[in-house]
Design an enzyme around this catalytic site. Structure first.
Site, PDB file in Angstrom:
ATOM      1  N   TYR A  58       0.955  -1.199  -0.068  1.00 46.52           N
ATOM      2  CA  TYR A  58       0.114  -0.018   0.025  1.00 46.52           C
ATOM      3  C   TYR A  58       0.969   1.213  -0.113  1.00 46.52           C
ATOM      4  CZ  TYR A  58      -3.742  -3.106   1.477  1.00 46.52           C
ATOM      5  OH  TYR A  58      -4.674  -4.156   1.791  1.00 46.52           O
ATOM      6  N   TYR A 132       5.496  -5.909  -9.067  1.00 47.11           N
ATOM      7  CA  TYR A 132       4.792  -6.385 -10.128  1.00 47.11           C
ATOM      8  C   TYR A 132       5.655  -7.068 -11.077  1.00 47.11           C
ATOM      9  CZ  TYR A 132       0.933  -4.632  -7.126  1.00 47.11           C
ATOM     10  OH  TYR A 132       0.283  -4.157  -5.887  1.00 47.11           O
TER      11      TYR A 132
END
Length: 326
Positions: A58, A132
């Site tokens: 986050y 990612y």
């Protein structure tokens, strides 16, 4: 279940407790102004929240930690009053990376321990600096890790005192069974964080978790944001549901408060995310009314098996959890 704003903890199977209502702290790091999380977490503590759900990915754990430290420093709370849940991201599944990932979260928060640390998803990605990772064609690069080996590394973190309780998130029944039947299991998962709301009541997975003394933590308890990058926008907006609105009118409550109360009464921990001052206060006001048995049944009947968070971009991962019924 007798719940109050001051006391709404439920027991975990390892002897610890988790507050039934928490604040989710996810915010798109590209769109959330700096300092927003600090102010919202401080306000939430003043309102009465003691449970905060965060994650390394986050990108705001430093702000959550700062807010908690400031409220401890001004005497509002003690560290032991706060319940913080952190998450192990997909690129840290290899056993040798588990403790460094948790230590990174602790350093970011400036805390000695977290109350709950969970495997965020059962899908491992290629380890490295990228959270990612993708190849030159833009395809995600997966990694094979044995979930049981990852779990053993987490057990060592608990034994070392870095975390009080261990859990998982987005695990289906088969993946939970894998851990529960692991030879030499020392610490069983105390919780499974899954999408759970009146349009997706998760009856089978909920029952399986109950049978195995695993507390369900429901994310998206109010449905979800309408962020097309990761949310299924064909789902109808949950909070406009006529039944939830009409039950809310009877109790002088909103559809959101009814949806939260519904899960809380079922013993499902709810972690609505909000960066709005009004909504943070509003979502906490679910302890001064209760739903009747008829209302609970009527809300349960709303289930449409609608999943807002499908994570279809990873549906070709061998451990993608949502192909199976539950």
């Amino acid at each position: 279940m007798s719940l109050s704003a001051e006391s709404h903890n439920v027991p975990l199977s390892d002897g610890n407790q988790i507050p039934l209502l928490g604040l989710g702290t996810y915010g798109d790091p590209r769109k959330t102004p700096k300092g927003t999380t600090v102010e919202c977490v401080k306000l939430a503590i003043d309102v009465g929240y003691r449970h905060f759900d965060g994650a390394l990915v986050y990108f705001n754990e430093h702000e959550v930690g700062q807010a908690i430290r400031e409220k401890i420093a001004d005497g509002t709370v003690r560290r032991e009053d706060i319940f913080y849940c952190g998450k192990l991201w997909n690129t840290f599944h290899p056993p040798e990376l588990v403790r460094p990932a948790l230590e990174r979260t602790l350093q970011t928060l400036k805390m000695d321990y977290v109350d709950l640390y969970i495997v965020e998803l059962p899908m491992a990605f290629k380890p490295g600096k990228e959270f990612y990772p993708r190849d030159e064609n833009g395809k995600y690069i997966y990694h094979h890790t044995d979930l049981c080996a990852t779990w053993e590394a987490l057990e060592a973190c608990k034994d070392a005192g870095l975390v009080k309780s261990l859990g998982v998130s987005n695990f289906n029944r088969r993946q939970l069974e894998l851990l529960l039947t692991k030879p030499g299991l020392k610490h069983k998962p105390v919780s499974n964080q899954i999408e759970c709301h009146p349009y997706f009541t998760q009856p089978k997975l909920l029952e399986y978790c109950r049978q195995n003394d695993i507390v369900v933590v429901g994310y998206c308890p109010l449905g979800s944001s309408r962020d097309a990058s990761w949310v299924n926008l064909t789902c109808p907006p949950l909070l406009e549901d006529e039944l939830l609105v009409s039950i809310g009118k009877k109790h002088n409550k909103s559809s959101a408060q009814v949806a939260l109360r519904f899960n809380a009464q079922r013993g499902v921990v709810v972690i609505p995310k909000s960066f709005s001052r009004e909504r943070i206060q509003h979502n906490f006001q679910i302890f001064d009314f209760s739903l009747t048995e008829e209302e609970m049944k009527a809300i349960e009947a709303l289930n449409k098996n609608i999943r807002f968070v499908e994570l279809l971009m990873w549906s070709d991962h061998p451990e993608y959890p949502f192909h199976e019924e539950y």
